[in-house]
Design a protein around this motif. Sequence first.
Motif, PDB file in Angstrom:
ATOM      1  N   LEU A 188       0.586  -0.961  -0.727  1.00 14.78           N
ATOM      2  CA  LEU A 188      -0.208   0.089   0.159  1.00 14.78           C
ATOM      3  C   LEU A 188       0.525   1.400  -0.161  1.00 14.78           C
ATOM      4  CD1 LEU A 188      -2.922   1.112   0.207  1.00 14.78           C
ATOM      5  CD2 LEU A 188      -2.499   1.070   2.706  1.00 14.78           C
ATOM      6  N   ASP A 189       2.144   0.944   1.080  1.00 13.09           N
ATOM      7  CA  ASP A 189       3.025   2.471   0.606  1.00 13.09           C
ATOM      8  C   ASP A 189       3.334   3.005  -0.271  1.00 13.09           C
ATOM      9  OD1 ASP A 189       2.146   2.474   3.663  1.00 13.09           O
ATOM     10  OD2 ASP A 189       4.043   1.995   4.178  1.00 13.09           O
ATOM     11  N   HIS A 190       3.764   2.028  -1.036  1.00 14.01           N
ATOM     12  CA  HIS A 190       4.184   1.551  -2.465  1.00 14.01           C
ATOM     13  C   HIS A 190       3.645   2.239  -3.490  1.00 14.01           C
ATOM     14  CE1 HIS A 190       6.008   0.687  -6.715  1.00 14.01           C
ATOM     15  NE2 HIS A 190       7.354   0.935  -5.982  1.00 14.01           N
ATOM     16  N   ASP A 191       1.956   1.823  -3.449  1.00 14.35           N
ATOM     17  CA  ASP A 191       1.426   2.303  -4.133  1.00 14.35           C
ATOM     18  C   ASP A 191       1.073   3.221  -4.007  1.00 14.35           C
ATOM     19  OD1 ASP A 191       2.277  -0.529  -5.330  1.00 14.35           O
ATOM     20  OD2 ASP A 191      -0.333  -1.867  -4.430  1.00 14.35           O
ATOM     21  N   CYS A 192       0.661   3.964  -3.362  1.00 20.03           N
ATOM     22  CA  CYS A 192      -0.226   5.558  -2.505  1.00 20.03           C
ATOM     23  C   CYS A 192       1.145   5.888  -3.286  1.00 20.03           C
ATOM     24  CB  CYS A 192       0.035   5.754  -1.185  1.00 20.03           C
ATOM     25  SG  CYS A 192      -1.541   4.807  -0.559  1.00 20.03           S
ATOM     26  N   GLU A 193       2.621   5.868  -3.737  1.00 15.22           N
ATOM     27  CA  GLU A 193       2.981   6.413  -4.216  1.00 15.22           C
ATOM     28  C   GLU A 193       3.386   6.933  -5.628  1.00 15.22           C
ATOM     29  OE1 GLU A 193       7.460   5.527  -2.297  1.00 15.22           O
ATOM     30  OE2 GLU A 193       7.208   6.551  -0.253  1.00 15.22           O
ATOM     31  N   ALA A 194       3.422   5.809  -5.594  1.00 17.94           N
ATOM     32  CA  ALA A 194       2.966   6.005  -7.531  1.00 17.94           C
ATOM     33  C   ALA A 194       2.078   6.473  -7.572  1.00 17.94           C
ATOM     34  CB  ALA A 194       2.927   3.454  -7.518  1.00 17.94           C
ATOM     35  N   THR A 209     -11.288  17.580 -10.743  1.00 21.39           N
ATOM     36  CA  THR A 209     -10.819  17.328  -9.823  1.00 21.39           C
ATOM     37  C   THR A 209     -10.500  15.430  -9.642  1.00 21.39           C
ATOM     38  OG1 THR A 209     -12.899  16.363  -9.346  1.00 21.39           O
ATOM     39  CG2 THR A 209     -12.684  18.427  -8.629  1.00 21.39           C
ATOM     40  N   VAL A 210     -10.086  14.697  -8.902  1.00 20.30           N
ATOM     41  CA  VAL A 210     -10.276  13.597  -8.654  1.00 20.30           C
ATOM     42  C   VAL A 210     -10.340  13.462  -6.890  1.00 20.30           C
ATOM     43  CG1 VAL A 210      -7.402  13.408  -7.974  1.00 20.30           C
ATOM     44  CG2 VAL A 210      -8.588  11.339  -9.749  1.00 20.30           C
ATOM     45  N   ALA A 211     -10.783  11.887  -7.240  1.00 20.30           N
ATOM     46  CA  ALA A 211     -10.844  10.929  -5.652  1.00 20.30           C
ATOM     47  C   ALA A 211     -10.413   9.456  -6.679  1.00 20.30           C
ATOM     48  CB  ALA A 211     -12.176  10.971  -4.943  1.00 20.30           C
ATOM     49  N   ALA A 212      -9.295   8.733  -5.347  1.00 18.72           N
ATOM     50  CA  ALA A 212      -9.165   7.314  -5.532  1.00 18.72           C
ATOM     51  C   ALA A 212      -8.792   6.858  -4.539  1.00 18.72           C
ATOM     52  CB  ALA A 212      -8.488   7.615  -6.330  1.00 18.72           C
ATOM     53  N   LEU A 213      -9.231   5.483  -4.353  1.00 12.93           N
ATOM     54  CA  LEU A 213      -9.454   4.500  -3.554  1.00 12.93           C
ATOM     55  C   LEU A 213      -8.859   3.666  -4.264  1.00 12.93           C
ATOM     56  CD1 LEU A 213     -10.758   2.856  -1.333  1.00 12.93           C
ATOM     57  CD2 LEU A 213     -12.478   2.191  -2.542  1.00 12.93           C
ATOM     58  N   LEU A 214      -8.020   3.234  -3.381  1.00 13.10           N
ATOM     59  CA  LEU A 214      -6.549   1.799  -3.525  1.00 13.10           C
ATOM     60  C   LEU A 214      -6.870   0.887  -2.158  1.00 13.10           C
ATOM     61  CD1 LEU A 214      -4.576   1.492  -4.980  1.00 13.10           C
ATOM     62  CD2 LEU A 214      -3.555   2.613  -3.623  1.00 13.10           C
ATOM     63  N   LEU A 215      -7.222  -0.409  -2.777  1.00 12.24           N
ATOM     64  CA  LEU A 215      -7.096  -1.334  -1.755  1.00 12.24           C
ATOM     65  C   LEU A 215      -5.711  -1.976  -1.461  1.00 12.24           C
ATOM     66  CD1 LEU A 215     -10.904  -2.732  -1.889  1.00 12.24           C
ATOM     67  CD2 LEU A 215     -10.120  -0.721  -0.209  1.00 12.24           C
ATOM     68  N   ALA A 216      -5.200  -2.381  -0.755  1.00 14.00           N
ATOM     69  CA  ALA A 216      -4.037  -3.329  -0.076  1.00 14.00           C
ATOM     70  C   ALA A 216      -3.695  -4.086   0.801  1.00 14.00           C
ATOM     71  CB  ALA A 216      -2.686  -2.633  -0.967  1.00 14.00           C
ATOM     72  N   GLU A 217      -3.121  -4.673   1.451  1.00 16.57           N
ATOM     73  CA  GLU A 217      -3.170  -5.201   2.638  1.00 16.57           C
ATOM     74  C   GLU A 217      -3.757  -4.845   3.389  1.00 16.57           C
ATOM     75  OE1 GLU A 217       2.045  -4.167   2.483  1.00 16.57           O
ATOM     76  OE2 GLU A 217       1.100  -2.534   3.106  1.00 16.57           O
ATOM     77  N   GLY A 218      -4.740  -5.631   3.419  1.00 17.63           N
ATOM     78  CA  GLY A 218      -6.503  -5.393   4.837  1.00 17.63           C
ATOM     79  C   GLY A 218      -6.674  -3.882   4.807  1.00 17.63           C
ATOM     80  N   ALA A 267      -7.536   0.384   3.346  1.00 21.15           N
ATOM     81  CA  ALA A 267      -8.221   1.417   2.722  1.00 21.15           C
ATOM     82  C   ALA A 267      -6.749   2.839   2.102  1.00 21.15           C
ATOM     83  CB  ALA A 267      -9.794   1.221   2.683  1.00 21.15           C
ATOM     84  N   ALA A 268      -6.991   3.101   0.766  1.00 18.98           N
ATOM     85  CA  ALA A 268      -6.357   4.224   0.959  1.00 18.98           C
ATOM     86  C   ALA A 268      -7.486   5.610   0.492  1.00 18.98           C
ATOM     87  CB  ALA A 268      -5.089   4.595   1.172  1.00 18.98           C
ATOM     88  N   CYS A 269      -7.715   6.585   0.909  1.00 22.43           N
ATOM     89  CA  CYS A 269      -8.059   7.323  -0.161  1.00 22.43           C
ATOM     90  C   CYS A 269      -7.289   8.612  -0.709  1.00 22.43           C
ATOM     91  CB  CYS A 269      -9.755   7.635   0.579  1.00 22.43           C
ATOM     92  SG  CYS A 269     -10.496   6.651   1.002  1.00 22.43           S
ATOM     93  N   LEU A 270      -7.027   9.214  -1.663  1.00 27.30           N
ATOM     94  CA  LEU A 270      -6.702  10.552  -1.754  1.00 27.30           C
ATOM     95  C   LEU A 270      -7.294  10.840  -3.289  1.00 27.30           C
ATOM     96  CD1 LEU A 270      -4.315   7.083  -3.075  1.00 27.30           C
ATOM     97  CD2 LEU A 270      -2.629   8.889  -2.798  1.00 27.30           C
ATOM     98  N   TRP A 271      -7.095  12.362  -3.091  1.00 26.12           N
ATOM     99  CA  TRP A 271      -8.139  13.338  -3.435  1.00 26.12           C
ATOM    100  C   TRP A 271      -7.458  15.024  -3.661  1.00 26.12           C
ATOM    101  CZ3 TRP A 271      -8.508  12.457   1.713  1.00 26.12           C
ATOM    102  CH2 TRP A 271      -8.297  13.164   2.773  1.00 26.12           C
ATOM    103  N   VAL A 272      -8.244  15.530  -4.763  1.00 26.30           N
ATOM    104  CA  VAL A 272      -7.799  16.582  -4.891  1.00 26.30           C
ATOM    105  C   VAL A 272      -9.058  17.362  -4.550  1.00 26.30           C
ATOM    106  CG1 VAL A 272      -6.357  18.881  -6.072  1.00 26.30           C
ATOM    107  CG2 VAL A 272      -5.765  16.852  -5.720  1.00 26.30           C
ATOM    108  N   GLY A 273      -9.513  18.305  -4.415  1.00 26.94           N
ATOM    109  CA  GLY A 273     -11.198  18.982  -4.815  1.00 26.94           C
ATOM    110  C   GLY A 273     -12.488  17.903  -3.862  1.00 26.94           C
ATOM    111  N   ASP A 274     -13.541  18.258  -4.453  1.00 21.28           N
ATOM    112  CA  ASP A 274     -14.727  17.786  -4.229  1.00 21.28           C
ATOM    113  C   ASP A 274     -15.049  17.020  -4.300  1.00 21.28           C
ATOM    114  OD1 ASP A 274     -15.318  18.819  -6.073  1.00 21.28           O
ATOM    115  OD2 ASP A 274     -16.929  20.640  -5.379  1.00 21.28           O
ATOM    116  N   SER A 275     -14.626  16.086  -5.047  1.00 23.86           N
ATOM    117  CA  SER A 275     -15.367  14.471  -5.552  1.00 23.86           C
ATOM    118  C   SER A 275     -14.599  13.697  -4.449  1.00 23.86           C
ATOM    119  CB  SER A 275     -14.638  13.290  -7.131  1.00 23.86           C
ATOM    120  OG  SER A 275     -14.377  14.494  -7.883  1.00 23.86           O
TER     121      SER A 275
END
Length: 237
Positions: free
Chosen positions: A65-71, A97-106, A108-116
């Motif tokens: 997850l940490d590596h993928d969030c950086e990517a 805007t962008v909102a993203a959801l990433l699941l790994a290693e049990g 969830a990470a949410c990464l976003w810019v704006g109001d999505s």
Amino acid sequence: MTAPAEAAALSHVGCVRTANEDSVMTHPGGTFWAVADGMGGHARGDWASQTVVARLGAVALTGNLDHDCEAVADALAAANAEVVEAGRVAGRTIGTTVAALLLAEGRAACLWVGDSRVYRLRGGTLRQMTRDHSQVDQLVAAGIIRPEEAADHPLANVVTRAIGGEPDLALDVVEDALSPGDVFLVCSDGLNKCLSDAEIAGLLAGAPSSACDALVRAVLARGAPDNVSVVVVRQPG
């Protein structure tokens, strides 16, 4: 690596707009999704949102997850540079805007810019995982207006951060542990500006494809003044 969740996505131009400036990304790895919302009234918003999801779709996930969030952050930074340069050449603001959801290693990470947004439904309780980068959110946080006044406020469509807004991208990230049966919703603001949290929670029941259909139908029934895009992700439970 986190087992692939059941997921579905749907995007609609709505009842008023003539073009759909939203773009949706479902990564082939089955653990990464995003919604980008081209900034309404700005030039080439559809191109900006498509540029973001193309960059995200090309990210090589490792399951760490940490590596993928950086990517993902690197991909968004690259998209931001591309959109900023296009705006400079055009002599006008281009953004999304962008909102993203990433699941790994049990987790969830949410990464976003704006109001999505990214929401999570757990045990019948809906929680907004992201916090809008918007003028009205700042007013709510300061206690100047009540949350229920935000949707109809004159500044409701003014975002304070966006892909393409500034050369240095200010990206927010939050993480949390996954629980069996968690349901996630990634959406553009065309959804939450028409439906309340309680309505959204009620429509997230059932399979992701059915939930996507129900959410979009509900927005269309309200007149859908904006494009609306949704991704529903259900964890095995």
